[in-house]
Scaffold this motif. Structure first.
Motif, mmCIF file in Angstrom:
data_model
loop_
_atom_site.group_PDB
_atom_site.id
_atom_site.type_symbol
_atom_site.label_atom_id
_atom_site.label_comp_id
_atom_site.label_asym_id
_atom_site.label_seq_id
_atom_site.Cartn_x
_atom_site.Cartn_y
_atom_site.Cartn_z
ATOM 1 N N LEU A 128 15.648 -6.619 -3.494
ATOM 2 C CA LEU A 128 16.394 -7.702 -4.140
ATOM 3 C C LEU A 128 15.523 -8.944 -4.312
ATOM 4 O O LEU A 128 15.563 -9.611 -5.355
ATOM 5 C CB LEU A 128 17.646 -8.037 -3.325
ATOM 6 N N TRP A 131 13.160 -8.325 -7.152
ATOM 7 C CA TRP A 131 13.824 -8.431 -8.450
ATOM 8 C C TRP A 131 14.040 -9.894 -8.845
ATOM 9 O O TRP A 131 13.851 -10.261 -10.009
ATOM 10 C CB TRP A 131 15.144 -7.679 -8.433
ATOM 11 N N GLN A 132 14.393 -10.726 -7.909
ATOM 12 C CA GLN A 132 14.563 -12.141 -8.214
ATOM 13 C C GLN A 132 13.238 -12.772 -8.647
ATOM 14 O O GLN A 132 13.183 -13.580 -9.582
ATOM 15 C CB GLN A 132 15.133 -12.885 -7.001
ATOM 16 N N LYS A 133 12.154 -12.395 -7.977
ATOM 17 C CA LYS A 133 10.834 -12.881 -8.374
ATOM 18 C C LYS A 133 10.468 -12.343 -9.759
ATOM 19 O O LYS A 133 9.930 -13.084 -10.601
ATOM 20 C CB LYS A 133 9.786 -12.439 -7.340
ATOM 21 N N ARG A 135 12.446 -11.577 -12.219
ATOM 22 C CA ARG A 135 13.226 -12.258 -13.269
ATOM 23 C C ARG A 135 12.606 -13.605 -13.631
ATOM 24 O O ARG A 135 12.683 -14.032 -14.788
ATOM 25 C CB ARG A 135 14.674 -12.439 -12.814
ATOM 26 N N GLU A 136 11.983 -14.269 -12.675
ATOM 27 C CA GLU A 136 11.323 -15.533 -12.974
ATOM 28 C C GLU A 136 10.233 -15.333 -14.024
ATOM 29 O O GLU A 136 10.079 -16.140 -14.949
ATOM 30 C CB GLU A 136 10.719 -16.125 -11.702
ATOM 31 N N GLU A 164 22.317 -4.343 -13.450
ATOM 32 C CA GLU A 164 21.721 -5.660 -13.227
ATOM 33 C C GLU A 164 20.315 -5.729 -13.801
ATOM 34 O O GLU A 164 19.898 -6.769 -14.323
ATOM 35 C CB GLU A 164 21.700 -5.969 -11.728
ATOM 36 N N GLY A 168 19.029 -8.265 -16.766
ATOM 37 C CA GLY A 168 17.846 -9.101 -16.592
ATOM 38 C C GLY A 168 16.816 -8.892 -17.683
ATOM 39 O O GLY A 168 16.163 -9.847 -18.125
#
Length: 219
Positions: A128, A131-133, A135-136, A164, A168
């Protein structure tokens, strides 16, 4: 739709036909083919940001993606690599990409394969965060190419939800590319992608001969 087997049969027949042609017949055939190709190129879209999937049980998914990374660096583009399962640069890759350190961003967010970590909750937490990194960088128009290495495995294992990921991917700028590697790519991702390559395993030195990973081949 033609299958690989049908295409191979068609290509074999075409080769046999070419061998039977005179030089003039062959020249005229290639001239017609060139006219068709020129027409297709004239009608082609000049540029489009692509979603690229490298999947399958065969070796070479990440290696092929790194080839695209190298091409993008050569064009002066900024690129990002996020590793979802593996952790850390392989020494040879780190050395090769060193001269482009101003253009490349690398994040090793995984801690190894599941049989090494043996902690599903932590694996999910790491996936997770990766994935957040990712998306940046996907959203950032400064980055022409983003590689999500082994993300398909994270989806397959249930660490990430494919819906998700698809949401993204829609956030990327129109002219940037994203590569998703790893075996077991879900059908929904394959259907959304613009370019999909499946690496088929026919023989492997470790499986068939017990040969360990070697420098220059695996790392």
């Amino acid at each position: 739709m033609k299958t690989d087997e049908n295409l191979a049969t068609t290509n074999d027949a075409s080769i046999r036909e070419d061998l039977s042609l005179t030089k003039e017949q062959y020249r005229k055939k290639m001239q017609r083919r060139k006219e068709v190709q020129d027409q297709r190129m004239a009608q082609a879209v000049p540029e489009k940001g692509l979603i690229i999937v490298n999947t399958g049980n065969g070796k070479g998914k990440t290696t092929a993606a790194l080839g695209m990374i190298l091409r993008s660096l050569g064009h002066g583009y900024k690129v990002a690599i996020i590793q979802f399962i593996k952790g850390g640069w392989e020494p040879a890759e780190k050395k090769v990409f060193g001269p482009w350190e101003e253009q490349i961003r690398f994040h090793a967010m995984g801690e190894g394969f599941t049989w090494e970590t043996q902690d599903r909750d932590r694996d999910i937490e790491k996936a997770l965060a990766a994935w957040q990194k990712a998306r940046e960088y996907i959203r950032n128009p400064e980055f022409k190419l983003v590689l999500l290495d082994e993300i398909n495995i994270a989806i397959k294992l249930g660490y990430l939800r494919v819906d998700e990921i698809l949401t993204g991917l829609e956030e990327k700028p129109d002219n940037s590319h994203v590569i998703l590697t790893g075996r077991g790519a879900p059908q929904a991702l394959i259907e959304r992608a613009d370019l999909v390559t499946e690496m088929n395993l026919i023989k492997h030195p470790f499986r068939d001969q017990g040969v360990k990973a070697q420098p220059g081949i695996e790392y």
